[in-house]
Write a protein that holds these residues in place. Structure first.
Motif, mmCIF file in Angstrom:
data_model
loop_
_atom_site.group_PDB
_atom_site.id
_atom_site.type_symbol
_atom_site.label_atom_id
_atom_site.label_comp_id
_atom_site.label_asym_id
_atom_site.label_seq_id
_atom_site.Cartn_x
_atom_site.Cartn_y
_atom_site.Cartn_z
ATOM 1 N N GLU A 109 0.804 -1.156 -0.043
ATOM 2 C CA GLU A 109 -0.078 0.030 0.115
ATOM 3 C C GLU A 109 0.886 1.137 0.012
ATOM 4 O OE1 GLU A 109 -3.596 0.161 2.430
ATOM 5 O OE2 GLU A 109 -3.175 -1.878 3.123
ATOM 6 N N GLY A 110 0.398 2.172 -0.771
ATOM 7 C CA GLY A 110 1.278 3.308 -0.874
ATOM 8 C C GLY A 110 0.907 4.133 -2.103
ATOM 9 N N THR A 111 1.663 5.220 -2.579
ATOM 10 C CA THR A 111 1.326 6.020 -3.391
ATOM 11 C C THR A 111 2.492 5.947 -4.626
ATOM 12 O OG1 THR A 111 0.528 7.819 -2.136
ATOM 13 C CG2 THR A 111 0.983 8.530 -4.445
ATOM 14 N N ARG A 112 1.943 5.627 -5.903
ATOM 15 C CA ARG A 112 3.007 5.447 -6.969
ATOM 16 C C ARG A 112 3.672 6.763 -7.203
ATOM 17 N NH1 ARG A 112 -0.758 3.129 -11.613
ATOM 18 N NH2 ARG A 112 -0.255 5.173 -12.321
ATOM 19 N N LEU A 113 4.880 6.632 -7.579
ATOM 20 C CA LEU A 113 5.631 7.837 -7.722
ATOM 21 C C LEU A 113 5.334 8.677 -8.632
ATOM 22 C CD1 LEU A 113 8.475 9.432 -7.125
ATOM 23 C CD2 LEU A 113 9.545 7.795 -8.607
ATOM 24 N N ASP A 114 4.949 8.282 -9.781
ATOM 25 C CA ASP A 114 4.467 9.146 -10.875
ATOM 26 C C ASP A 114 3.108 9.904 -10.327
ATOM 27 O OD1 ASP A 114 2.956 6.653 -10.774
ATOM 28 O OD2 ASP A 114 2.118 7.045 -12.931
ATOM 29 N N GLU A 115 2.106 9.556 -9.367
ATOM 30 C CA GLU A 115 1.184 10.218 -8.978
ATOM 31 C C GLU A 115 1.543 11.071 -8.136
ATOM 32 O OE1 GLU A 115 -1.104 6.949 -7.303
ATOM 33 O OE2 GLU A 115 -2.147 6.345 -9.174
ATOM 34 N N ALA A 116 2.706 10.873 -7.298
ATOM 35 C CA ALA A 116 2.904 11.868 -6.276
ATOM 36 C C ALA A 116 3.771 12.975 -6.918
ATOM 37 C CB ALA A 116 4.178 11.117 -5.342
ATOM 38 N N VAL A 117 4.604 12.713 -7.955
ATOM 39 C CA VAL A 117 5.253 13.769 -8.635
ATOM 40 C C VAL A 117 4.254 14.517 -9.412
ATOM 41 C CG1 VAL A 117 7.043 14.540 -10.366
ATOM 42 C CG2 VAL A 117 7.356 12.645 -8.683
ATOM 43 N N GLU A 118 3.193 14.134 -9.864
ATOM 44 C CA GLU A 118 2.029 14.896 -10.619
ATOM 45 C C GLU A 118 1.635 15.774 -9.802
ATOM 46 O OE1 GLU A 118 -0.739 12.347 -12.314
ATOM 47 O OE2 GLU A 118 0.398 11.372 -13.846
ATOM 48 N N ALA A 119 1.379 15.724 -8.462
ATOM 49 C CA ALA A 119 1.117 16.408 -7.469
ATOM 50 C C ALA A 119 1.986 17.590 -7.059
ATOM 51 C CB ALA A 119 0.569 15.850 -6.405
ATOM 52 N N ALA A 120 3.435 17.220 -6.989
ATOM 53 C CA ALA A 120 4.328 18.086 -6.579
ATOM 54 C C ALA A 120 5.602 17.366 -6.779
ATOM 55 C CB ALA A 120 4.163 19.063 -5.626
ATOM 56 N N PRO A 121 6.698 18.254 -7.282
ATOM 57 C CA PRO A 121 7.931 17.477 -7.219
ATOM 58 C C PRO A 121 8.363 17.374 -5.772
ATOM 59 C CG PRO A 121 8.064 19.151 -8.628
ATOM 60 C CD PRO A 121 6.778 19.136 -8.002
ATOM 61 N N LEU A 122 9.199 16.062 -5.464
ATOM 62 C CA LEU A 122 9.530 15.721 -4.468
ATOM 63 C C LEU A 122 10.457 16.796 -3.356
ATOM 64 C CD1 LEU A 122 10.313 11.977 -4.541
ATOM 65 C CD2 LEU A 122 8.013 13.187 -4.150
ATOM 66 N N SER A 123 10.405 16.900 -2.247
ATOM 67 C CA SER A 123 11.114 17.878 -1.441
ATOM 68 C C SER A 123 12.761 17.189 -1.386
ATOM 69 C CB SER A 123 10.373 18.134 0.229
ATOM 70 O OG SER A 123 10.770 16.797 0.718
ATOM 71 N N PRO A 124 13.491 18.129 -1.098
ATOM 72 C CA PRO A 124 14.894 17.383 -0.950
ATOM 73 C C PRO A 124 15.283 16.379 0.041
ATOM 74 C CG PRO A 124 15.178 19.849 -1.045
ATOM 75 C CD PRO A 124 13.517 19.326 -1.065
ATOM 76 N N SER A 125 14.434 16.301 1.081
ATOM 77 C CA SER A 125 14.754 15.100 1.968
ATOM 78 C C SER A 125 14.179 13.882 1.548
ATOM 79 C CB SER A 125 14.120 15.472 3.398
ATOM 80 O OG SER A 125 12.793 16.026 3.422
ATOM 81 N N THR A 126 12.767 14.119 0.898
ATOM 82 C CA THR A 126 12.191 12.810 0.344
ATOM 83 C C THR A 126 12.773 12.337 -0.911
ATOM 84 O OG1 THR A 126 9.867 13.809 0.991
ATOM 85 C CG2 THR A 126 9.811 12.106 -0.346
ATOM 86 N N LEU A 127 13.139 13.352 -1.527
ATOM 87 C CA LEU A 127 14.132 12.992 -2.885
ATOM 88 C C LEU A 127 15.336 12.265 -2.500
ATOM 89 C CD1 LEU A 127 14.249 13.516 -5.949
ATOM 90 C CD2 LEU A 127 15.766 15.304 -5.384
ATOM 91 N N THR A 128 15.853 12.643 -1.278
ATOM 92 C CA THR A 128 17.135 11.656 -0.927
ATOM 93 C C THR A 128 16.699 10.297 -0.489
ATOM 94 O OG1 THR A 128 18.365 13.788 -0.181
ATOM 95 C CG2 THR A 128 18.931 11.573 0.847
ATOM 96 N N GLY A 129 15.611 10.211 0.197
ATOM 97 C CA GLY A 129 15.155 8.909 0.587
ATOM 98 C C GLY A 129 14.746 7.968 -0.523
ATOM 99 N N LEU A 130 14.158 8.577 -1.641
ATOM 100 C CA LEU A 130 13.820 7.911 -2.888
ATOM 101 C C LEU A 130 15.171 7.398 -3.464
ATOM 102 C CD1 LEU A 130 11.821 7.053 -5.162
ATOM 103 C CD2 LEU A 130 12.596 9.511 -6.186
ATOM 104 N N ALA A 131 16.153 8.316 -3.708
ATOM 105 C CA ALA A 131 17.430 7.860 -4.395
ATOM 106 C C ALA A 131 18.086 6.748 -3.723
ATOM 107 C CB ALA A 131 18.093 9.116 -4.544
ATOM 108 N N ILE A 132 18.152 6.817 -2.359
ATOM 109 C CA ILE A 132 18.715 5.855 -1.562
ATOM 110 C C ILE A 132 18.104 4.504 -1.521
ATOM 111 C CG2 ILE A 132 19.414 5.019 0.799
ATOM 112 C CD1 ILE A 132 20.369 8.028 1.532
#
Length: 503
Positions: A109-132
């Motif tokens: 369960e969760g949000t697909r990345l494309d749906e999250a980014v459609e709402a707004a680009p990720l913040s720096p901290s969330t982006l770091t978590g995604l990258a890692i």
């Protein structure tokens, strides 16, 4: 798996209502909803014997009739079971021998990345978590001997436990360090590496390139190579430089390295992970390892909203650090974790040729069996002057290049020659199509087709080759019906003696 749908999610729950032709049970699982459909089959939301939700991918009937597909599917299921479950959807069950083969994973369960980014680009901290998180998943996938081949925003779920990489629908077992193109799964437009676009055999470096695309997209909400037709986007990925905006400077440097055209120049997934957690502070995100270091105690002054926010952020960062360290242990330091370097694996010479040329969409073709070049006289390939030519594969029987209205037609059929050209000299070199020839079984000589570069992303073969560098791409030769290629005659430049390569 459960996030790969391109269909809209119903407001009453995940997925859509079942259609008349959908199954109500698959094996021991009851089918509840339709999550989506893709090139390999249909994904359903199901419920298992323990009353837990699962995602079930049921393979298309036509693929089920392909015994070679079933053989590979069986191997890939076994490999996928060894992937660390904390960063992917854990494989729970599968039956590759069923009338309709299927694969069952946990439902995340969760949000697909494309749906999250459609709402707004990720913040720096969330982006770091995604990258890692995604780098950790790739390190685990590659360690299991798999290459995902279809990493894209809809295949990443932002869950409460962190980013999860899902849908191994076209994942493939590495065979000798590379994965060969197949007719069953190719990739998704806009999310493929240059070598994948060009129809070459690929390695883990292709997933690293897709990681770079993914992180750049999440930071800005825009694809780093812009928006265009499928063909135009493929050309830019293969030939142009990315536009990186919205990324912290240190992260942008890592993403740019991942987007190198030559797979040999990209870091491995393990290298990505180590660089991410060791990077210097910048762009609003602390390096994960530094968050574990002691900090100077602050005087207590009451719990303010600001201090509570800092506490929540600190706990989230600490969790991220622990996840990252776990990923490093699994991918790098775990006993038995030593694997051949994926970056080196990606440079292994491809074996054979693709069954369907990636950058050529046959308008009405039945490709012949791939032709294999004879053994090179030296490990470095066939030489003419300062250039070394290595033929990776030859595919004939293609009657049209490109897609839709942008289709190049042959007088007979095209033979596509995929090759690597290396420059061992001290000066830049660039091939001229007028100096490259193919001879057929009728004794005729054919010059490399100049206009094919406008239809094939493989036109990168005509790019400048710097000293010590290489280019990978495709030459197209238009040969008569009934003829087959017998040899190539390639020249560094006009006037050289050239080199003859049997095919």
């Amino acid at each position: 798996m459960n996030g790969s749908s391109t269909e809209q999610v119903s407001p009453t729950g995940p997925g859509l209502s079942l259609q008349a032709h959908d199954p109500t049970t698959v094996g021991q699982y009851s089918v509840l909803r339709r999550l989506g459909a893709g090139g390999m089959g249909t994904v359903y939301l199901g419920r298992g014997p323990a009353d837990s939700l699962v995602a079930i991918k049921v393979i298309r009937p036509d693929l089920a009739l392909d015994q070679e597909f079933r053989r590979r599917f069986r191997r890939e299921i076994e490999a996928a079971r060894s992937v660390a479950p904390f960063c992917t959807a854990e494989v729970l069950d599968a039956d590759p021998d069923a009338a309709a083969p299927y694969l069952v994973t946990e439902f995340i369960e969760g949000t697909r990345l494309d749906e999250a980014v459609e709402a707004a680009p990720l913040s720096p901290s969330t982006l770091t978590g995604l990258a890692i998180g995604v780098a950790t998943a790739l390190a685990a996938i590659h360690r299991a001997g798999l290459v995902h081949r279809d990493l894209k925003p809809s295949n990443v779920i932002l869950s409460l436990s962190g980013p999860r990489v899902i849908d191994f629908g076209i994942a493939q077992v590495l065979d000798g360090g590379i994965a060969k193109p197949t007719a069953w799964g190719f990739g998704s437009t806009g999310w493929m590496a240059p070598e994948q676009i060009n129809g070459q055999a690929i390695g883990p470096a292709a997933d690293v390139f897709a990681w770079g695309l993914l992180v750049a997209y999440a930071a800005s909400g825009c694809h780093p190579f812009g928006s265009d037709t499928d063909l135009g986007l493929a050309r830019r990925i293969a030939n142009a430089e990315p536009v990186l905006i919205g990324l912290p400077a240190d992260l942008a440097e890592i993403v740019r390295a991942a987007l190198a055209k030559d797979p040999a120049n990209r870091p491995s997934a393990r290298d990505l992970l180590l660089r991410l957690v060791e990077r210097e502070p910048g762009g609003g995100a602390e390096p994960a390892l530094r968050l574990l270091a002691p900090t100077r105690a602050q005087p207590r002054s009451g719990a303010t909203p600001q201090s509570r926010r800092r506490l929540v952020a600190g706990l989230a960062a600490l969790t991220l650090a622990l996840v990252a360290l776990t990923g490093i242990w699994w991918a790098v330091g775990r006993p038995g974790g030593g694997q051949p370097d994926p970056a080196a694996m990606a440079t292994a010479p491809p074996v054979g040729a693709s069954s369907t040329p990636s950058s050529a969409t046959p308008s009405s073709s039945t490709p012949s069996a791939a032709q294999r070049p004879s053994a090179s006289p030296t490990p470095r390939g066939f030489a003419d002057g300062s250039l070394r030519f290595s033929v990776d594969g030859v595919e004939c029987g293609v009657t049209g290049l490109g897609v839709g209205l942008l289709t190049g037609q042959s007088d007979g059929h095209f033979c596509l020659v995929t090759m690597t050209v290396r420059n061992t000299g001290a000066a830049p070199r660039q091939l001229d199509n007028g100096d490259q020839y193919a001879f057929d079984s009728l004794g005729e000589r054919h010059t490399a087709d100049y206009t094919a570069r406008f239809y094939l992303p493989g036109g990168i073969i005509w790019a400048t080759v710097n000293p010590g560098g290489s280019v990978h791409g495709t030459m197209a030769f238009d040969v008569p019906d009934g003829a087959r290629l017998t040899r190539l005659e390639l020249h560094t430049t006009t006037g050289t003696s050239g080199v003859s390569i049997p095919v």
